[in-house]
Design a protein around this motif. Structure first.
Motif: not given
Length: 215
Positions: A17, A23-25, A103, A105
């Motif tokens: 991210d 983006n920042e998921v 990540s 994320g």
């Protein structure tokens, strides 16, 4: 991701991210729950290193409770690869290197994004979704700063690559430990605390800027 790297001369490991992608998921998923601004503020604090990452992630994931997994298709449609990411990955491969992504994320998104961009190996968190609906918890151990550093070290060992021939690229406080163990730690699109501690700072938000630094 259980793929083992082999026959590579060097290893480049990126955060996902705001590094691999723009983006920042977790914020995109939070939008599906109507809690995007709240989660975005908490994410920003975590990336600046103001709060414990694992604790912050658990809190932010609780805000995702009730989101159906069918929403992931809408999230994927909003993903924007970072400028230059494909060119960087292609350059790494041309030079005989491997590309990993580790990540904080989620696999639910990265499992589609990473292979599409040509990433060789990746690791992220997983969301619990009994009966196709997020229950607000993370499945298993959280990928935090220590896990990122351990993952880079493990991938390098599996590939037979000495740490001096590894590059780590990240933007947030959660990336500092893997940047420290790598042969070269690059701050990219990074918070001030990360820029201050990186070996080098990449100014433009374009991953092609990294290509001249490859071994």
């Amino acid at each position: 991701m259980d793929v083992v790297l082999s026959d590579v001369r060097f290893l480049v490991v990126l955060d996902a991210d705001s590094t691999l992608i723009r983006n920042e998921v977790i914020e995109l998923i939070a939008d599906e729950a109507g809690r995007g601004p709240e989660v975005a503020a908490a994410t920003e604090a975590a990336m600046r290193g103001e709060v414990d990452f694992a604790e912050s992630l658990r809190s932010r994931v609780r805000a995702l409770e009730g989101v159906p997994t069918t929403a992931f298709a809408r999230v994927l449609a909003r993903i924007e690869p970072t400028p230059g990411v494909r060119e960087l990955i292609e350059a790494v491969h041309r030079r005989g290197g491997g590309v990993g992504v580790v990540s904080g994320g989620f696999h639910e998104i990265l499992d589609t994004v990473a292979p599409d961009l040509g990433v060789d190996v990746w690791r992220a968190n997983r969301l619990n979704a009994p009966e196709g609906v997020l229950d607000g918890t993370v499945d298993g151990e959280i990928v935090d700063a220590a896990a990122k550093a351990d993952t880079l070290t493990t991938w390098a060992a599996e590939a037979g690559v000495p740490l001096r021939r590894t590059l780590a690229i990240g933007d947030g406080a959660n990336d500092l430990r893997m940047m420290a163990v790598a042969g070269l730690g690059l701050a990219f699109n990074a918070k001030p605390a990360v820029r201050a501690r990186a070996d080098l700072v990449v100014g433009p938000v374009d991953l092609r800027e990294v290509i001249p630094l490859l071994p």
